[in-house]
Design an enzyme around this catalytic site. Structure first.
Site, PDB file in Angstrom:
ATOM      1  N   LYS A 252     -40.491 -47.773  15.223  1.00  0.00           N
ATOM      2  CA  LYS A 252     -39.634 -47.437  16.362  1.00  0.00           C
ATOM      3  C   LYS A 252     -39.962 -46.025  16.796  1.00  0.00           C
ATOM      4  O   LYS A 252     -40.403 -45.203  15.983  1.00  0.00           O
ATOM      5  CB  LYS A 252     -38.152 -47.511  15.975  1.00  0.00           C
ATOM      6  CG  LYS A 252     -37.247 -47.790  17.152  1.00  0.00           C
ATOM      7  CD  LYS A 252     -37.263 -49.263  17.513  1.00  0.00           C
ATOM      8  CE  LYS A 252     -36.407 -49.565  18.719  1.00  0.00           C
ATOM      9  NZ  LYS A 252     -36.275 -51.019  18.915  1.00  0.00           N
TER      10      LYS A 252
HETATM   11  P1  NAD Z   1     -31.014 -50.659  28.458  1.00  0.00           P
HETATM   12  O1  NAD Z   1     -31.141 -49.188  28.447  1.00  0.00           O
HETATM   13  O2  NAD Z   1     -31.783 -51.454  29.470  1.00  0.00           O
HETATM   14  O3  NAD Z   1     -29.469 -51.085  28.591  1.00  0.00           O
HETATM   15  C1  NAD Z   1     -28.457 -50.566  27.774  1.00  0.00           C
HETATM   16  C2  NAD Z   1     -27.124 -50.945  28.400  1.00  0.00           C
HETATM   17  O4  NAD Z   1     -26.061 -50.596  27.532  1.00  0.00           O
HETATM   18  C3  NAD Z   1     -26.852 -50.244  29.738  1.00  0.00           C
HETATM   19  O5  NAD Z   1     -26.312 -51.178  30.643  1.00  0.00           O
HETATM   20  C4  NAD Z   1     -25.812 -49.198  29.369  1.00  0.00           C
HETATM   21  O6  NAD Z   1     -25.003 -48.834  30.458  1.00  0.00           O
HETATM   22  C5  NAD Z   1     -25.045 -49.976  28.313  1.00  0.00           C
HETATM   23  N1  NAD Z   1     -24.179 -49.163  27.460  1.00  0.00           N
HETATM   24  C6  NAD Z   1     -24.462 -48.020  26.783  1.00  0.00           C
HETATM   25  N2  NAD Z   1     -23.379 -47.594  26.121  1.00  0.00           N
HETATM   26  C7  NAD Z   1     -22.393 -48.502  26.375  1.00  0.00           C
HETATM   27  C8  NAD Z   1     -21.041 -48.628  25.976  1.00  0.00           C
HETATM   28  N3  NAD Z   1     -20.464 -47.725  25.161  1.00  0.00           N
HETATM   29  N4  NAD Z   1     -20.320 -49.687  26.421  1.00  0.00           N
HETATM   30  C9  NAD Z   1     -20.878 -50.594  27.235  1.00  0.00           C
HETATM   31  N5  NAD Z   1     -22.154 -50.546  27.644  1.00  0.00           N
HETATM   32  C10 NAD Z   1     -22.906 -49.503  27.219  1.00  0.00           C
HETATM   33  O7  NAD Z   1     -31.381 -51.137  26.980  1.00  0.00           O
HETATM   34  P2  NAD Z   1     -31.815 -52.616  26.512  1.00  0.00           P
HETATM   35  O8  NAD Z   1     -33.290 -52.649  26.455  1.00  0.00           O
HETATM   36  O9  NAD Z   1     -31.049 -53.635  27.274  1.00  0.00           O
HETATM   37  O10 NAD Z   1     -31.318 -52.581  24.990  1.00  0.00           O
HETATM   38  C11 NAD Z   1     -29.993 -52.906  24.614  1.00  0.00           C
HETATM   39  C12 NAD Z   1     -29.961 -53.228  23.130  1.00  0.00           C
HETATM   40  O11 NAD Z   1     -30.849 -54.322  22.869  1.00  0.00           O
HETATM   41  C13 NAD Z   1     -30.422 -52.096  22.197  1.00  0.00           C
HETATM   42  O12 NAD Z   1     -29.694 -52.165  20.999  1.00  0.00           O
HETATM   43  C14 NAD Z   1     -31.883 -52.424  21.945  1.00  0.00           C
HETATM   44  O13 NAD Z   1     -32.378 -51.852  20.751  1.00  0.00           O
HETATM   45  C15 NAD Z   1     -31.772 -53.946  21.850  1.00  0.00           C
HETATM   46  N6  NAD Z   1     -33.025 -54.664  22.055  1.00  0.00           N
HETATM   47  C16 NAD Z   1     -33.753 -54.487  23.198  1.00  0.00           C
HETATM   48  C17 NAD Z   1     -34.924 -55.210  23.369  1.00  0.00           C
HETATM   49  C18 NAD Z   1     -35.717 -55.121  24.645  1.00  0.00           C
HETATM   50  O14 NAD Z   1     -36.677 -55.895  24.795  1.00  0.00           O
HETATM   51  N7  NAD Z   1     -35.378 -54.279  25.579  1.00  0.00           N
HETATM   52  C19 NAD Z   1     -35.379 -56.071  22.364  1.00  0.00           C
HETATM   53  C20 NAD Z   1     -34.610 -56.231  21.213  1.00  0.00           C
HETATM   54  C21 NAD Z   1     -33.434 -55.529  21.072  1.00  0.00           C
END
Ligand code: NAD
Length: 425
Positions: free
Chosen positions: A118
């Site tokens: 990561k």
């Molecule tokens: P992103 O930055 O696109 O979206 C994050 C979202 O979370 C945003 O809408 C933000 O406003 C919201 N957020 C942050 N704090 C918040 C809170 N306190 N309450 C409500 N909403 C809140 O990120 P992402 O890529 O969608 O990742 C989200 C999660 O999924 C993370 O834990 C990441 O590690 C995991 N993940 C992502 C991927 C990927 O392909 N992008 C793959 C596996 C896991």
């Protein structure tokens, strides 16, 4: 033996430190089930390589800011390290280590030949211009250059990063190499060797996991989604497309609720235009954290770690939680949810769709070949459903939660790889 890892800031309990404690607790439980010896346990509890870098960024007004960046390779016994790159102000070395560890178990669980890694930069991307963000990304990549490469460590998008960030990563690496190296990063734009199906892959995997766990028809099943970013927004869309009624979603700007179900396509368009779900006119406003306590069938946490804790877990009414985010449920909350009969499809299984299609993208890049979206979707579905069945069977056989079973399988495969490879020298 309980696993202890030396901390560089032992007095400070950051959210990142809490995430690492959760990851170590889950490893401890799996190691106990697997009967691993102390030496191997310690090896699996400690990252193989950790790099902290200072990243100088020239701001538009001429100022020079310096931010901290990290790249952690937790384990590379099964193949090159693989894992996302996060831009978030509270990112620290502990959080990045926890996320790298979860990547190791996730790749092993779904049977793709990668270790876990990561990266992170402690910065709020919303506070930077596009040019500042590009300079920051390129300098960070330059600082971690000795670690990454298509056969060594392959970054991908995570919180606060996207296809554009991945294009800059690919370009910076390629300029240094002297030729184009698309396989150094996944989640790229299609024009640079991205894969069909990658942008929605994590969310598609969440949908596949949720439908598998629901068993019966999804028609009318009510859903609440925390986080409306890359994972949450499309997870809401795909669950809605499958017939579920998504009644609430939240993001950092607020939360919205409609008992008759939200029009997710319309809400996505609003959020893209307005910078968040706050103020959406075709639904009621909701206090952001009340979303966890709604009377819904399914809860999808898709934001950050530590969202469901011992404080709110007793009030969770959903019978199924499908973790789109990494580490959204603390071990204390896990115990409360298990006691109340709530099923949790754990992160390392539920959100594995992203790394599965990243793997497919990398395979296509290494062969200079591309597959149709149908082929990608079929392979994704096969790997997700296969892993889900394995986890479910082991949980039933040993009386474990789905999280415990997923960790036993993931950790077990990595331990086997270590045993077979032996120790050098
Ligand atoms: P992103 O930055 O696109 O979206 C994050 C979202 O979370 C945003 O809408 C933000 O406003 C919201 N957020 C942050 N704090 C918040 C809170 N306190 N309450 C409500 N909403 C809140 O990120 P992402 O890529 O969608 O990742 C989200 C999660 O999924 C993370 O834990 C990441 O590690 C995991 N993940 C992502 C991927 C990927 O392909 N992008 C793959 C596996 C896991």
């Amino acid at each position: 033996m309980s696993i202890m890892v030396p901390s560089t800031t032992p007095a400070l309990i950051t959210p990142g430190r809490q995430a690492l404690d959760s990851a170590l607790h889950q490893l401890d439980q799996a190691a106990e089930q697997l009967g691993l010896d102390d030496g191997l346990r310690t090896m699996l509890a400690t990252p193989r390589r950790s790099l902290t870098v200072s990243v100088p960024v020239r701001r538009e007004d001429g100022r020079l800011d310096v931010v901290q960046g990290y790249r952690v390779q937790h384990n590379v016994s099964r193949g090159p390290a693989k894992g996302g790159l996060r831009f978030h102000p509270s990112t620290d070395i502990h959080e990045v280590t926890a996320l790298a560890m979860w990547m190791t178990w996730k790749c092993a669980l779904v049977g793709i030949p990668y270790g876990g890694a990561k990266g992170g930069v402690a910065v709020d991307p919303a506070g930077l211009t596009t040019r500042e963000l590009e300079r920051l990304t390129r300098r960070y990549v330059n600082e971690i250059l000795p670690l990454i490469g298509p056969e060594k460590d392959i970054p991908a998008p995570d919180v606060g990063t996207d296809e554009q960030t991945m294009a800059w990563v690919m370009d910076t690496y390629s300029v240094n190499a002297g030729y184009s190296v698309p396989g150094v990063v996944t989640g790229k734009p299609m024009t640079l060797g991205g894969s069909l199906g990658r942008a929605g892959a994590t969310s598609r995997g969440v949908q596949i996991a949720a439908l598998a766990a629901l068993g019966g028809s999804p028609e009318g099943v009510t859903v609440a989604v925390q986080g409306f970013g890359k994972v949450g927004a499309l997870a809401a869309q795909y669950l809605s497309d499958a017939g579920c009624k998504v009644v609430a979603v939240s993001d950092v700007t607020g939360a919205v609720y409609a008992s008759s179900g939200l029009d997710i396509a319309r809400l996505r368009a609003w959020a893209a235009e307005e910078g968040g779900v706050h103020g959406y006119r075709h639904a009621d406003a909701l206090a952001r954290d009340d979303l966890f306590e709604l009377d819904v069938d399914v809860l999808v946490p898709a934001a950050l770690e530590g969202a469901i804790t011992e404080a709110n877990a007793p009030r969770v009414r959903a019978r199924l939680i499908v973790e789109g985010a990494n580490g959204p449920t603390t071990p204390q909350a896990d115990e409360i949810l298990a006691a109340s009969g709530t099923t949790v499809v754990p992160d390392i299984l539920a959100n594995a769709g992203g790394v599965i299609v990243s793997y497919l993208e990398w395979v296509q890049n290494m062969q200079a070949y591309s597959w149709s979206s149908g082929e990608v979707e079929l392979k994704l579905r096969d790997l997700m459903q296969g892993a889900y069945s394995e986890v479910k069977s082991l949980a039933a056989e040993r009386g474990l939660t789905l999280r415990q079973a997923a960790h036993v399988i993931g950790v077990g495969r990595v331990a086997d790889a270590h045993r077979m490879r032996g120790l050098y020298p």
